[in-house]
Each structure stands twice: as C-alpha cells, then as structure tokens.
Design an enzyme around this catalytic site. Structure first.
Site, mmCIF file in Angstrom:
data_model
loop_
_atom_site.group_PDB
_atom_site.id
_atom_site.type_symbol
_atom_site.label_atom_id
_atom_site.label_comp_id
_atom_site.label_asym_id
_atom_site.label_seq_id
_atom_site.Cartn_x
_atom_site.Cartn_y
_atom_site.Cartn_z
ATOM 1 N N GLY A 39 0.794 -1.228 0.000
ATOM 2 C CA GLY A 39 0.000 0.000 0.000
ATOM 3 C C GLY A 39 0.821 1.269 0.000
ATOM 4 N N CYS A 255 -27.131 -11.727 -17.074
ATOM 5 C CA CYS A 255 -26.535 -11.253 -18.317
ATOM 6 C C CYS A 255 -27.411 -11.719 -19.469
ATOM 7 C CB CYS A 255 -25.122 -11.808 -18.458
ATOM 8 S SG CYS A 255 -24.451 -11.591 -20.109
ATOM 9 N N CYS A 258 -25.060 -14.500 -21.589
ATOM 10 C CA CYS A 258 -24.582 -15.784 -21.053
ATOM 11 C C CYS A 258 -25.338 -16.220 -19.803
ATOM 12 C CB CYS A 258 -23.088 -15.704 -20.766
ATOM 13 S SG CYS A 258 -22.692 -14.717 -19.316
ATOM 14 N N CYS A 279 -22.632 -8.792 -19.314
ATOM 15 C CA CYS A 279 -21.381 -8.828 -18.551
ATOM 16 C C CYS A 279 -20.469 -7.711 -19.038
ATOM 17 C CB CYS A 279 -20.646 -10.136 -18.768
ATOM 18 S SG CYS A 279 -21.508 -11.579 -18.188
ATOM 19 N N CYS A 285 -17.670 -13.406 -20.624
ATOM 20 C CA CYS A 285 -18.991 -13.614 -21.205
ATOM 21 C C CYS A 285 -18.885 -14.513 -22.447
ATOM 22 C CB CYS A 285 -19.601 -12.262 -21.571
ATOM 23 S SG CYS A 285 -21.358 -12.304 -21.918
HETATM 24 ZN ZN LIG Z 1 -22.444 -12.552 -19.929
#
Ligand SMILES: [Zn+2]
Length: 302
Positions: A39, A255, A258, A279, A285
């Site tokens: 960090g 989605c 998919c 997606c 996807c």
């Molecule tokens: Zn998708």
C-alpha cells in the site's frame, strides 16, 4: 548539428519493450519496494511514453518492465478487450515486444493489464494483475498538501477520510463512492483501489495474484501482494456493500448473453428505449457463451 547525436543503427532499433534496460531495472526495483510495504506509494521516475498521460502510461510501464519473451499478456479496458485503449496498448506491446504473446483469455495470460475492472475469472498465483491508476492517493480529497498526506499515511491517520465517508452517510444514508473505494491493506496503509467498481474491491482481499498499481502522471507505484488483507473502509454499523444488480422484484439480474448471475453487469439502452444487461467482462462472457454452444448467446445478441 549536435556532434553527440547518433543515428539509430537501423530503422527498427527500439529496445525490447521500448524502455531502456536501466529504466526497466529501476521500475522493477520500485515494484519490489512496493511489494515489501503493501500500500505504500513508491515514487519512481515515470518515463515519457509515446502516448498521452492518462492513457495508462503508468500501467504500461509496469507491464513493459515485467514482460519477457514467452510471456502472455491480456489488456482490458472497462472489461473489454476490444475498446480503443486496450487495442492500442496491446498493439504497442506486440510492436515492441517480439516473442511476447497476447491473448483475450484471462486464464491464458500471466500478466493482465486492466483499467476500471478486475476480471471475473479468479486469478491465480501464477498471474500478475496491473491496474492503471489516475490518482494514487486516497487522501487527496481531504488534504491538498502531499507533505502532510505522507505524514498522515505514516501515522495511519485516516480520520479526515472517515469523516468524509460519514458525511456521505448523513447526506445519502450510505457511502456514495462508486469507484476508487479507499481500501486498507494489512491493517495500515489505505490505498486508492483505482477506478474499479465497488463490486471488484473484495477480489483484492487475499488475492492469490500479485496486484500492481501504477500511476504514470503522478509517478507512483503501489502493490497488493498475494494473500494480503484488503479491507474497504466502512463503519461497524454501516457495512461496505457492492452493487447488487437487483430488478424491481428484488431478483438478481442476469446477463442477456450468457445468463450469468454472478458477474458485474453493464446496462445497455437500445434505440427503442428497452434496457438490457450484459457482462462487463467480455472475455468471461464469450467463454461462457462458447460453453453454452453459442446458440443461446447469438439469439440474445441479435
Ligand atoms: Zn455474460
């Protein structure tokens, strides 16, 4: 004419990966320092690149300093392999790194450079994720002086940042940060998690893959080493929450291509006013679509 000026040996005499070897060594040394102090924003001599600052020059310099012949790179922008930024960065690597391969499949890549997303596929210990960062310091919104910010980071003094989050709760009933969510690493430094959505922040926690973040304009490198605690800032009574993608009946949206109910979705409004969700990670996807034998996906797309 400058007597010290020398013509290139031939027309294609770029060094491998464009940067000279000294520059790459310096970046790699600073990557090691960034990994050693999770960090911590490590300063480095960000080089001029043949593209505008803000186009991912910080991430690109990290990638170029790590990439070797035989490595495989995936470049994504907002989850897509085919957006302008991703295509240009990938072509630049193909031009300057002979022997290095490029791919659109996250599982095949050992280095993934990304802007605005972490891939849906769980990354492994053999992979490095490079994130492009515009503003590396999360304290910028509460403290304009960099010298003062460095002291605050050193002392772990994040009270003004927590106050800012609290003001959000007073005004909006929740913390209204959509991206660049401040995240505490290993119980000390708070980082700007780059412009990834809140949905992706939990993927940093105990990630098996090394995550490197590079800001070219601000000349900073920082890292989330593998298996490091990455905890988004929140309060005991107001927990951190990610985007839920619920429809009006309270169900998780799917989605359209998919049918995934676990991915980060982009909302797409068609010319007829209808709304669709797909997606954001196009590689993920498409692979799911291929598993569904394509038929269902092609129907949804048309
Ligand atoms: Zn998708």
């Amino acid at each position: 004419m400058n007597p010290g000026y020398e013509l290139p040996v031939d027309d294609v005499s770029y060094n491998f990966a464009f940067l000279d070897e000294f520059a790459k060594r310096e970046i790699r040394r600073n990557i090691l320092k960034a990994i050693s102090i999770p960090g911590y924003q490590t300063p480095y001599a960000s080089r001029e690149m043949p593209m505008g600052r803000g186009f991912g020059t910080g991430g690109l310099q990290l990638t170029l300093s790590l990439l070797g012949a035989g490595d495989t790179l995936k470049v994504i922008d907002q989850g897509a392999d085919d957006s302008v930024n991703a295509v240009n960065l990938r072509q630049f690597v193909e031009l300057t790194c002979p022997g290095a391969n490029t791919t659109e499949r996250a599982a095949e890549a050992n280095i993934i450079q990304s802007r605005h997303r972490i891939p849906e596929d769980r990354l492994t210990a053999d992979q490095i994720l490079v994130l492009q960062v515009p503003t590396p310091d999360p304290l910028t919104i509460v403290e304009p002086s960099e010298a003062r910010r460095k002291i605050m980071h050193g002392e772990g003094d994040y009270a003004p940042l927590l106050t800012k989050l609290y003001e959000d709760i007073v005004q909006f009933d929740e913390i209204a940060i959509s991206n660049r969510y401040p995240t505490r690493l290993n119980g000390h430094y708070v980082i700007d998690s780059s412009p990834i959505p809140r949905f992706d922040v939990p993927k940093m926690h105990q990630s098996a893959a090394l995550i490197l973040l590079g800001a070219g304009r601000e000349r900073k490198i920082y890292a989330v080493p593998p298996f490091t605690d990455a905890v988004p800032l929140a309060f005991e009574d107001v927990a951190f929450r990610t985007e839920a993608f619920l429809d009006s009946t309270g169900n998780r949206r799917r989605c359209d291509r998919c049918n995934s109910v676990t991915s980060y979705l982009d909302e797409i409004i068609h010319p007829d006013g209808s709304r669709h969700w797909q997606c954001s990670d196009t590689g993920y996807c498409s692979e799911r679509c291929a598993q569904l034998k394509g038929a269902a996906c092609e129907e949804a797309r048309s």
